[in-house]
Structures are given as structure tokens and as C-alpha cells.
Design an enzyme around this catalytic site. Structure first.
Site, short mmCIF file in Angstrom:
data_model
loop_
_atom_site.label_atom_id
_atom_site.label_comp_id
_atom_site.label_asym_id
_atom_site.label_seq_id
_atom_site.Cartn_x
_atom_site.Cartn_y
_atom_site.Cartn_z
N LYS A 196 -10.64 48.58 -7.15
CA LYS A 196 -11.46 49.79 -7.07
C LYS A 196 -11.65 50.12 -5.59
O LYS A 196 -12.21 49.32 -4.84
CB LYS A 196 -12.80 49.57 -7.75
CG LYS A 196 -13.73 50.77 -7.62
CD LYS A 196 -15.01 50.58 -8.44
CE LYS A 196 -15.95 51.75 -8.23
NZ LYS A 196 -17.20 51.58 -9.00
N LYS A 249 -8.42 52.15 -9.71
CA LYS A 249 -9.28 53.32 -9.62
C LYS A 249 -9.44 53.74 -8.17
O LYS A 249 -9.72 52.89 -7.34
CB LYS A 249 -10.64 52.94 -10.20
CG LYS A 249 -11.69 54.00 -10.11
CD LYS A 249 -12.98 53.46 -10.66
CE LYS A 249 -14.05 54.48 -10.35
NZ LYS A 249 -15.37 53.98 -10.53
C1 PBG Z 1 -19.92 52.64 -10.61
C2 PBG Z 1 -18.88 53.63 -10.98
C3 PBG Z 1 -18.47 54.74 -10.23
C4 PBG Z 1 -17.49 55.39 -10.98
C5 PBG Z 1 -17.33 54.67 -12.16
N1 PBG Z 1 -18.18 53.58 -12.13
C6 PBG Z 1 -19.00 55.31 -8.99
C7 PBG Z 1 -18.97 54.58 -7.73
O1 PBG Z 1 -18.39 53.53 -7.52
O2 PBG Z 1 -19.65 55.14 -6.86
C8 PBG Z 1 -16.77 56.63 -10.56
C9 PBG Z 1 -15.99 57.30 -11.61
C10 PBG Z 1 -15.55 58.68 -11.28
O3 PBG Z 1 -15.59 59.14 -10.13
O4 PBG Z 1 -15.14 59.35 -12.23
N2 PBG Z 1 -20.79 52.40 -11.69
#
Ligand code: PBG
Length: 324
Positions: A196, A249
């Protein structure tokens, strides 16, 4: 050599269908949903046209609509009534996600796979994914682990089929696995947000979930967009700790990472087509600059071609309708 070889011979009509290498099916789609405890009716997210915050009382209807379209799975993000320093409304049995899971499961049972996002950022008053040391501003890794582990167990107790930790804390998969096993949830898989990235494409999500940070950012624990080898190491650790499904991601700006992880590990691989990727296409389509349906299809197909087995996407319902 030309003229013996003419690539266009295979590019017409039914032949094209026969030689197609990648396909997109409704079974590849995971539908992300924001379930919000503070509202009574669905409320559109301004930076994500077509995506709503949904109250707990309406979540089963929304899930039913997705199931009727043939979508096999959804992932829940909770927006709680109360936020505090630790994010304690993440793990109560009657908190927003736990209630939503029960609503969906009561209505649909096995007809909808329910995945829950496990993180604290939607529940903490400061918006960070873990416990914060206010003197240094540091997001503390180890004290966060028991909190996310008990959050995962509470989701499983509510009936979640898969838990998906997204906080990028080191050791979180092991912590969750052992807590799940201790509570007799050894058959609940973990979908790990393994690679991520610290991405600016999450902006609209943070509007939707009200999870922006009030100071600092997430670059101390999320990955540097410049790195690719590091994704291998991150993911290898998660697999060793017990991840069943790995995730990359965002998706479109990181297709190379999807390809590398699939090639390296041959594990079930998910890709998250995030909020910013969705918003860009929506905005361009609203301006008449892009053909929304075609661009949506091509984007999701590209993610599969890169090696993803499944895609978390806000286009899930639209894509399912188009595939029907
Ligand atoms: C954290 C989380 C995030 C997203 C999914 N889970 C946000 C982050 O890391 O700030 C982002 C997903 C998206 O942008 O569609 N709980």
C-alpha cells in the site's frame, strides 16, 4: 516477417473472441461501501459522483442490489458517531461496521461475501491509523497491533467472511492471525493490503470517510511510490505472517507492482482501484472528455491483465451492469 505475418488476421469478428487473453467477469469485482452511523439517508460524496455514504439501516438493501447484479463480495468502511484518541469505536460489538455486517448477513447470508477493512484512521480523532505519541507526532507501531487485532476479531464475531487490514503496521498480519486463531476464527482469511503506497490518489476517500489526518501524513508507514523491490519484501513478510490474499493499492499507477507480485508469489492477488482513480474518470466523463463506460472497462481490464485476480472498485455496480 511481413508479408507472411499479418497481425490483423486475428483481429476481426469471432477470431478476436477466440484469441482474447484476458477477460473481466462480475466474479472479479469487490464493491467498496462506506457505512455511516451519523446519517439517516444515503448521502453522496461530492468528490466521488455516484458513491454514497450509507446509513446502517439501509446497508442491507444496498448489499442486496449488489448481490442481484451478481457481485460476489463487498468491503465495508465504517464512519462512526464517536471518534477518540485510540479509535475505540472500531472494536465494539455494537459499533458501525459490526452492526452493518450483521445486517447484511441476516439479509443475504452466503449470497454476499463480506470483507471488512481493518484500520483505525476512520475512528481516531487525529485521523491516524494507529496510536500517536503527541510529543513526537510518531505513529506508534507496536501499541497499535493489539488494537487492530481486537478490531479484526470483533468483525469476525459479527460475521465477516474476510478481514482486510489496511493500516500498514509492521507485524499486523501476525498479530491478527494469532488473535483470530485464539478466538476460534482459524478459518477466516486475511486479505492484506500488502503493498500500500503513500499515495495522493486517496484524497476523495478521505473526504468520504472523514479520515484525513489533522497533522502529518501517512508516509512513515505507507510505501514510497518510488519503490518496487520494497514491495516484494513487504509482501513476503505478510505472506510469512499468514496473509491469504495480497493486495496492491492503488492499482492503475502501480500496474508494474501488480505484475511483479503476481509473478513473484503466485498468490491470490487483489488490486484496489482507489477513490482518486475513480474520481478522475468521473470528472473527465462529466466534462464530456472521455467515454466513461469504455474507459472504466479498459481500466479494469488492464488491472486484470497486469495479474490481479480481483479488483476492489467503486465502479463495481456500473461494471456489473455493463457485463450483464
Ligand atoms: C485506510 C484506507 C484508506 C483507503 C482504504 N483504506 C485511506 C488511507 O490510507 O488514507 C483508501 C481507499 C481509496 O482511496 O479508495 N483505512
Amino acid at each position: 516477417m511481413f508479408p507472411e505475418h499479418r497481425m490483423r488476421r486475428l483481429r476481426s469478428g469471432k477470431i478476436k473472441d477466440l484469441v482474447r487473453e484476458t477477460s473481466l467477469s462480475v466474479n472479479d469485482l469487490i464493491y467498496p461501501v462506506f457505512v455511516n452511523e451519523t446519517i439517516n439517508s444515503a448521502c453522496e460524496v461530492s468528490s466521488m459522483p455516484g458513491v454514497c455514504n450509507i446509513p446502517v439501516t439501509k446497508i442491507a438493501d444496498d448489499a442486496k442490489e449488489a448481490a442481484d447484479l451478481g457481485i460476489p463480495a463487498m468491503i465495508l468502511f465504517g464512519i462512526p458517531e464517536n471518534k477518540d484518541e485510540q479509535g475505540s469505536s472500531a472494536w465494539g460489538d455494537d459499533d458501525v461496521v459490526q452492526r452493518a455486517v450483521r445486517e447484511i448477513k441476516n439479509e443475504l447470508g452466503r449470497d454476499m461475501l463480506v470483507i471488512t477493512d481493518v484500520c483505525l484512521c476512520e475512528y481516531t480523532s487525529h485521523g491516524h491509523c494507529g496510536v500517536v505519541d503527541h510529543e513526537t507526532g510518531e505513529i506508534l507501531n507496536d501499541p497499535t497491533l493489539p488494537l487492530i487485532a481486537k478490531t479484526a476479531v470483533s468483525h469476525a464475531r459479527a460475521g465477516a467472511d474476510i478481514v482486510a487490514p489496511s493500516g500498514m503496521m509492521d507485524g499486523m498480519i501476525a498479530a491478527i492471525r494469532s488473535e483470530l486463531d485464539e478466538n476460534n476464527f482459524n478459518n477466516i482469511p486475511i486479505m492484506s493490503y500488502a503493498a500500500k503506497y503513500s499515495s495522493s490518489f486517496y484524497g476523495p476517500f478521505r473526504d468520504a470517510a472523514g479520515s484525513g489526518c489533522c497533522f502529518g501524513d501517512r508516509s512513515t508507514h505507507q510505501m514510497d511510490p518510488a519503490n518496487s523491490d520494497e514491495a516484494i519484501m513487504e509482501t513476503a513478510l505478510d505472506i510469512e505472517e499468514g496473509a491469504d490474499i495480497i493486495m496492491v493499492k492503488p492499482a492503475l499507477p502501480y500496474l508494474d507492482i501488480i505484475y511483479r507480485l503476481k509473478t513473484e508469489f503466485r498468490m491470490p492477488t487483489a488490486a484496489y482501484n482507489v477513490s482518486g482513480e475513480y474520481a478522475m474518470i468521473k470528472a473527465a466523463a462529466q466534462n464530456g472528455w472521455l467515454d466513461e463506460k469504455k474507459v472504466m472497462y479498459e481500466s479494469l481490464l488492464s488491472i486484470k491483465r497486469a495479474g490481479a485476480d480481483m479488483i476492489l472498485t467503486y465502479f463495481a455496480k456500473d461494471m456489473a451492469r455493463m457485463l450483464k
